[in-house]
Design an enzyme around this catalytic site. Structure first.
Site, short mmCIF file in Angstrom:
data_model
loop_
_atom_site.label_atom_id
_atom_site.label_comp_id
_atom_site.label_asym_id
_atom_site.label_seq_id
_atom_site.Cartn_x
_atom_site.Cartn_y
_atom_site.Cartn_z
N HIS A 56 -3.30 3.14 -6.45
CA HIS A 56 -4.17 2.98 -5.27
C HIS A 56 -3.86 4.04 -4.24
O HIS A 56 -2.82 3.98 -3.56
CB HIS A 56 -4.02 1.58 -4.65
CG HIS A 56 -5.05 1.31 -3.61
ND1 HIS A 56 -6.03 0.37 -3.76
CD2 HIS A 56 -5.28 1.91 -2.41
CE1 HIS A 56 -6.82 0.38 -2.69
NE2 HIS A 56 -6.38 1.31 -1.85
N HIS A 58 -5.83 7.33 -1.51
CA HIS A 58 -7.04 7.94 -0.91
C HIS A 58 -6.79 9.43 -0.75
O HIS A 58 -6.28 9.88 0.28
CB HIS A 58 -7.36 7.28 0.44
CG HIS A 58 -7.76 5.86 0.31
ND1 HIS A 58 -9.08 5.45 0.26
CD2 HIS A 58 -7.01 4.73 0.17
CE1 HIS A 58 -9.12 4.13 0.12
NE2 HIS A 58 -7.88 3.67 0.06
N GLN A 151 -17.00 3.11 1.36
CA GLN A 151 -16.08 2.76 2.46
C GLN A 151 -16.77 2.01 3.61
O GLN A 151 -16.19 1.12 4.21
CB GLN A 151 -15.44 4.06 3.00
CG GLN A 151 -14.69 3.93 4.30
CD GLN A 151 -13.25 3.50 4.13
OE1 GLN A 151 -12.42 4.24 3.62
NE2 GLN A 151 -12.95 2.28 4.54
N HIS A 209 -11.17 -2.82 -3.06
CA HIS A 209 -10.44 -3.30 -1.90
C HIS A 209 -10.94 -4.74 -1.69
O HIS A 209 -12.15 -4.93 -1.50
CB HIS A 209 -10.77 -2.47 -0.67
CG HIS A 209 -10.18 -1.09 -0.69
ND1 HIS A 209 -10.53 -0.13 -1.60
CD2 HIS A 209 -9.23 -0.52 0.12
CE1 HIS A 209 -9.84 0.97 -1.37
NE2 HIS A 209 -9.04 0.77 -0.33
N GLU A 212 -8.77 -7.43 2.37
CA GLU A 212 -7.74 -6.73 3.16
C GLU A 212 -7.92 -7.14 4.61
O GLU A 212 -8.45 -6.41 5.44
CB GLU A 212 -7.85 -5.21 2.99
CG GLU A 212 -6.68 -4.46 3.65
CD GLU A 212 -6.82 -2.96 3.61
OE1 GLU A 212 -7.86 -2.47 3.14
OE2 GLU A 212 -5.89 -2.27 4.06
N ASP A 308 -1.45 3.82 -1.40
CA ASP A 308 -2.61 3.77 -0.51
C ASP A 308 -2.77 5.03 0.35
O ASP A 308 -3.80 5.68 0.30
CB ASP A 308 -2.57 2.51 0.38
CG ASP A 308 -3.94 2.06 0.87
OD1 ASP A 308 -4.94 2.72 0.53
OD2 ASP A 308 -4.01 1.05 1.59
N TRP A 314 -4.89 5.89 8.50
CA TRP A 314 -4.34 4.53 8.44
C TRP A 314 -2.82 4.50 8.49
O TRP A 314 -2.23 3.47 8.75
CB TRP A 314 -4.82 3.83 7.16
CG TRP A 314 -6.30 3.66 7.15
CD1 TRP A 314 -7.03 2.64 7.72
CD2 TRP A 314 -7.29 4.55 6.58
NE1 TRP A 314 -8.36 2.84 7.53
CE2 TRP A 314 -8.56 3.99 6.84
CE3 TRP A 314 -7.21 5.75 5.87
CZ2 TRP A 314 -9.75 4.60 6.41
CZ3 TRP A 314 -8.38 6.35 5.46
CH2 TRP A 314 -9.64 5.79 5.73
ZN LIG Z 1 -7.13 1.71 0.06
#
Ligand SMILES: [Zn+2]
Length: 425
Positions: A56, A58, A151, A209, A212, A308, A314
């Site tokens: 996982h 990005h 997204q 996802h 979350e 992630d 993030w």
């Molecule tokens: Zn993610």
């Protein structure tokens, strides 16, 4: 005659063996006394393991920290808004440069298989174009899988469905989603039904996802389990994050976990990110927000640790080290028994390879010749030290190496150097 022998290392299961490599395959795992090889790596006393796997990530957002600004609240929602500002100004070349630099970091850490979500809520699909190129460039040393990830929400963004289908037509490997970010619970459920149908029709895996959020009523995993069962997608579906499960009613979870197990869904918590993003609206006590890892494993649900984010809207830190990820997961999930610590190591290697469906993964004759030599004696010590990767072999070729770096001491009556290994490991 071998092309390469990795000599005398300790395997994760405790066996001591030489590994003989021909071409891009492991040809022998045994004592290779007197065997000839084009190249020999002496790994006596060091841990030799298959490569780390991150299920996982990005890669379109990685290494963008601070552009155009930092996430002031530290929340998921501000991160999504910030990414919206960045993707409007990002270019394909700039995304490719960041992704390729990250792949260099990954190789240096022995991380040789990555599943990256790629945002499909951009009319030009810049991230998709960039990462399809990157997937091709890194193919000789990294297995990169891409997930079509709407997204901004499949229904919340009016163009998301069409663009997600276009991304899949262009060769993206996996169907993604974000049901908890749709406008309503109903639209979240519909997005799961729609996306699972697309995956079933195209014969593709699903990785969403899912839940979350800290909202205990966010129960999209129930719908995902239902659709997986209904469409016969068993073993092809992964649910990422599942943080709402941390806050759910215990009775409901006792019903939910067998449904996840029955559907053969695997779970991907992302402990570095979950511990940072969740509980931001709490005062005290403040929830950890990590999903129920040990409880799922007790039901034979495959659970793997994901990373992630590295230096993006993030998360303001990150090093491409899956041992950092497992180390955080071990602490937050309180997996401190020796069996649980060994399992945490398995969760960034074998379990993640199963989740990604990697072929030829492992350290057996016939497997792909990809491996890592670590400056540690065993998997638990690797978690404790998060040590240097002394050598990284990808598909038969040495792709990264680092000299051992013991600290030199100047203390009366004490040894001249220290490595922080422990006799009992
Ligand atoms: Zn993610």
């Amino acid at each position: 005659m071998f092309d390469l022998i990795v000599k005398g290392g300790t395997l994760p299961d405790g066996r001591v063996a030489d590994i003989g490599i021909r071409g891009d395959k492991i040809a022998a795992v045994e004592k290779l006394e007197g065997a000839e090889a084009g190249q020999v790596i002496d790994s006596t006393g060091d841990l030799v393991c298959p490569p780390f796997v991150d299920p996982h990530f990005h890669m379109d957002a990685t290494l963008s920290y601070g552009q155009p600004r930092v996430n002031a609240s530290g929340t998921l929602l501000e991160g999504i808004a910030l990414w919206g500002e960045l993707k409007a100004i990002a270019t394909i070349d700039e995304m490719k440069a960041r992704a390729l630099e990250y792949c260099d970091w990954a190789v240096s850490m022995g991380l040789l298989a990555i599943r990256s979500h790629v945002d499909t809520c951009d009319p030009d699909l810049k991230g998709v174009q960039a990462l399809l190129d990157v997937r091709e460039t890194v193919k000789p040393y990294i297995d990169l899988q891409l997930v079509a990830f709407p997204q901004d929400g499949l229904y919340r963004d009016p163009n998301a469905l069409e663009q997600t289908l276009r991304a899949l037509d262009m060769g993206v490997d996996v169907v993604g989603g974000i049901p908890h970010f749709e406008r309503t619970m109903d639209e979240g459920s519909w997005s799961i039904t729609n996306l699972c149908k697309i995956a079933a029709d195209r014969g593709l895996p699903v990785d969403m996802h899912c839940d979350e959020t800290d909202d205990p009523m966010s129960r999209h995993i129930e719908t995902l389990a239902y659709e997986t069962q209904r469409l016969g997608l068993h073993g092809r579906v992964a649910a990422s994050h599942l943080t709402s499960m941390h806050s759910m009613d215990n009775y409901y979870v006792s019903k939910l976990l067998p449904l996840i197990a029955e559907a053969g869904i695997s779970a991907i918590p992302n402990p570095l990110i979950n511990i940072v993003l969740q509980g931001r609206h709490d005062t005290f006590p403040k929830r950890r927000g990590l999903t129920r890892v040990k409880e799922m494993q007790a039901q034979d649900i495959t659970v793997g640790w994901g990373q992630d984010c590295v230096l993006d809207p993030w998360y303001s830190l990150g090093t491409a080290d899956m041992l950092d990820v497992a180390f955080m997961g071990l602490h937050v999930a309180q997996m401190t028994h020796p069996d649980e610590m060994r399992r945490c190591f398995d969760m960034v290697t074998n379990a993640n390879a199963r989740i990604m469906g990697l072929q030829g993964y492992g350290l057996e004759p016939g497997c792909t010749a990809s491996l890592v030599v670590l400056d540690a004696g065993n998997p638990v010590e690797a978690l404790r030290l998060r040590p240097d990767r002394l050598a990284v072999v990808a598909k038969g070729k040495l792709v990264a190496a680092k000299a051992r770096n013991d600290s030199r001491l100047s203390l009366p009556g004490r040894p001249a150097s220290v490595r922080r290994r422990h006799r009992a490991g």
